[in-house]
Design a protein around this motif. Structure first.
Motif, mmCIF file in Angstrom:
data_model
loop_
_atom_site.group_PDB
_atom_site.id
_atom_site.type_symbol
_atom_site.label_atom_id
_atom_site.label_comp_id
_atom_site.label_asym_id
_atom_site.label_seq_id
_atom_site.Cartn_x
_atom_site.Cartn_y
_atom_site.Cartn_z
ATOM 1 N N PHE A 52 1.006 -1.166 0.004
ATOM 2 C CA PHE A 52 -0.030 -0.099 -0.139
ATOM 3 C C PHE A 52 0.795 1.143 -0.074
ATOM 4 C CE2 PHE A 52 0.976 -0.937 4.166
ATOM 5 C CZ PHE A 52 1.032 0.317 4.932
ATOM 6 N N TYR A 53 0.251 2.200 -0.331
ATOM 7 C CA TYR A 53 0.930 3.632 -0.219
ATOM 8 C C TYR A 53 0.331 4.650 0.130
ATOM 9 C CZ TYR A 53 -0.472 5.566 -4.835
ATOM 10 O OH TYR A 53 -1.407 6.009 -5.827
ATOM 11 N N LEU A 54 -1.023 4.429 0.637
ATOM 12 C CA LEU A 54 -1.967 5.743 1.244
ATOM 13 C C LEU A 54 -2.129 5.005 2.731
ATOM 14 C CD1 LEU A 54 -4.482 6.191 -1.388
ATOM 15 C CD2 LEU A 54 -2.662 7.736 -0.737
ATOM 16 N N LEU A 55 -2.229 5.831 3.482
ATOM 17 C CA LEU A 55 -2.750 5.623 4.992
ATOM 18 C C LEU A 55 -3.817 4.629 5.407
ATOM 19 C CD1 LEU A 55 -1.495 6.593 7.624
ATOM 20 C CD2 LEU A 55 -3.516 8.224 7.774
ATOM 21 N N LEU A 56 -3.710 3.732 5.976
ATOM 22 C CA LEU A 56 -4.571 2.490 6.090
ATOM 23 C C LEU A 56 -5.488 2.646 7.552
ATOM 24 C CD1 LEU A 56 -2.647 -0.670 4.976
ATOM 25 C CD2 LEU A 56 -3.997 0.950 3.619
ATOM 26 N N LEU A 57 -6.192 3.841 7.373
ATOM 27 C CA LEU A 57 -7.123 4.180 8.435
ATOM 28 C C LEU A 57 -8.640 4.114 8.247
ATOM 29 C CD1 LEU A 57 -4.986 7.079 10.390
ATOM 30 C CD2 LEU A 57 -5.142 4.768 10.976
ATOM 31 N N VAL A 91 -0.784 -9.014 -3.018
ATOM 32 C CA VAL A 91 -2.083 -8.131 -3.489
ATOM 33 C C VAL A 91 -1.387 -6.616 -2.894
ATOM 34 C CG1 VAL A 91 -3.726 -9.425 -3.136
ATOM 35 C CG2 VAL A 91 -3.159 -8.141 -0.907
ATOM 36 N N VAL A 92 -1.850 -5.546 -3.636
ATOM 37 C CA VAL A 92 -1.677 -4.232 -3.454
ATOM 38 C C VAL A 92 -2.953 -3.292 -3.270
ATOM 39 C CG1 VAL A 92 0.940 -4.414 -4.357
ATOM 40 C CG2 VAL A 92 -1.126 -3.685 -5.877
ATOM 41 N N LEU A 93 -2.874 -2.354 -2.576
ATOM 42 C CA LEU A 93 -3.961 -1.553 -2.464
ATOM 43 C C LEU A 93 -3.744 -0.308 -3.121
ATOM 44 C CD1 LEU A 93 -4.967 -2.060 1.240
ATOM 45 C CD2 LEU A 93 -5.968 -3.134 -0.679
ATOM 46 N N ILE A 94 -4.568 -0.068 -4.409
ATOM 47 C CA ILE A 94 -4.160 0.993 -5.180
ATOM 48 C C ILE A 94 -5.381 1.740 -5.500
ATOM 49 C CG2 ILE A 94 -3.445 1.242 -7.691
ATOM 50 C CD1 ILE A 94 -1.183 0.584 -6.035
#
Length: 308
Positions: free
Chosen positions: A97-102, A143-146
């Protein structure tokens, strides 16, 4: 040496006679006796002494018992582990991931996954989009969160949740008193762009929505940019989870625009045949199937968070 013969040996010692052991194993006594004889021949020692009143373990049999007991236990554990891994219930998922996971929806999904599959570890990996894409291609990530505006780089993807955009301003900024912001409020403002935002959010969304903005790209993360916002060097547009971090002297104001959001997608390699990854993807797909399918354009989400 067959594992079956080792199990027969343990059953024989527990029953203390060929007759009782054969009955518990549902074998003929002669079949069990031949199996123990084969085991003794392979080991080159006598394991038990046979007599009319039963059996008596030999000194070599006592030594063998300790090793055989552990060997059979390890073999059973190995078989169970392989079976669970083959069913996707044991292993590891590497998530990039590259965005805050909140985001509430994401944390709820991860909580439910952990409760359903406690033996599958989920390990996070944070990097820029280019690094994530390469890591996924090279099988260093599962997996990636995009964001949806980066999905053109990936073969398979699934929308998981949406992020609402907010304005981030110093408390003494002239816009900080407004209950909500519009795109037009940013015209003429110095807008700081973190390195992650410059990778896609600016070119795909902000530059289109804010024609009169004075954008300043920075080679820094969003968190590292916030102190400069507080110091008055400019304002920011960020994802809503940053508002939950309670930075002093900063105002986090929602955007009252129907297109002030973007989707976060989970992407993976379709060639990945790991059953753990397959189960993770299926779980996420099943859990998010109530999220209405939207085209990859910026239209108002009915609910930025996944329904509970």
């Amino acid at each position: 040496m067959m594992l079956t013969e080792l199990r027969y040996f343990l059953a024989l010692l527990e029953a203390e006679s060929f007759g009782r052991a054969a009955k518990s194993l549902r074998l003929h006594v002669s079949t069990l006796s031949r199996a123990i004889s084969r085991l003794e021949d392979k080991l080159g020692v006598s394991l038990v002494e046979r007599g009319p009143s039963g059996i008596k373990i030999t000194p070599a049999g006592r030594i063998a018992f300790r090793h055989v007991q552990q060997l059979v236990k390890d073999a059973s554990a190995l078989a169970e582990t392989l079976a669970r891994n083959g069913s996707g219930e044991y292993g590891k998922i590497r998530v990039g991931f590259y965005l805050l996971l909140l985001n509430k929806s994401l944390t709820t999904l991860l909580f439910e996954w952990h409760g359903t599959y406690p033996d599958v570890n989920v390990t996070p990996y944070e990097a820029g989009e280019d690094s994530l894409h390469m890591a996924l291609r090279n099988n260093r990530l599962d997996v990636v969160l995009i964001p949806d505006f980066q999905m053109h780089n990936y073969e398979e993807g699934l929308p998981i949740y949406s992020e609402q955009l907010i304005g981030v301003l110093p408390n003494d900024h002239h816009l900080a008193k407004k209950p909500a912001l519009n795109w037009s409020d940013f015209d003429g403002e110095r807008i700081l762009l973190s390195a992650r935002e410059t990778e896609g959010l600016y070119s795909k969304l902000l530059a289109i929505r804010i024609a009169g903005g004075d954008f300043l790209p920075l080679n820094a993360s969003t968190l590292s940019t916030l102190p400069f916002v507080r110091a008055g060097y400019g304002i920011m547009i960020a994802a809503e989870p940053y508002a939950k971090m309670n930075f002093a002297d900063l105002s986090f104001i929602p955007l009252a625009e129907n297109d002030a959001y973007f989707n976060i997608n989970m992407a993976w390699r379709p060639q990945n045949e790991d059953p753990v990854v397959g189960k993770f993807v299926a779980f996420m797909r099943d859990r998010t199937n109530r999220l209405r399918s939207r085209p990859q354009t910026y239209a108002p989400p009915e609910n930025p968070d996944l329904p509970a």
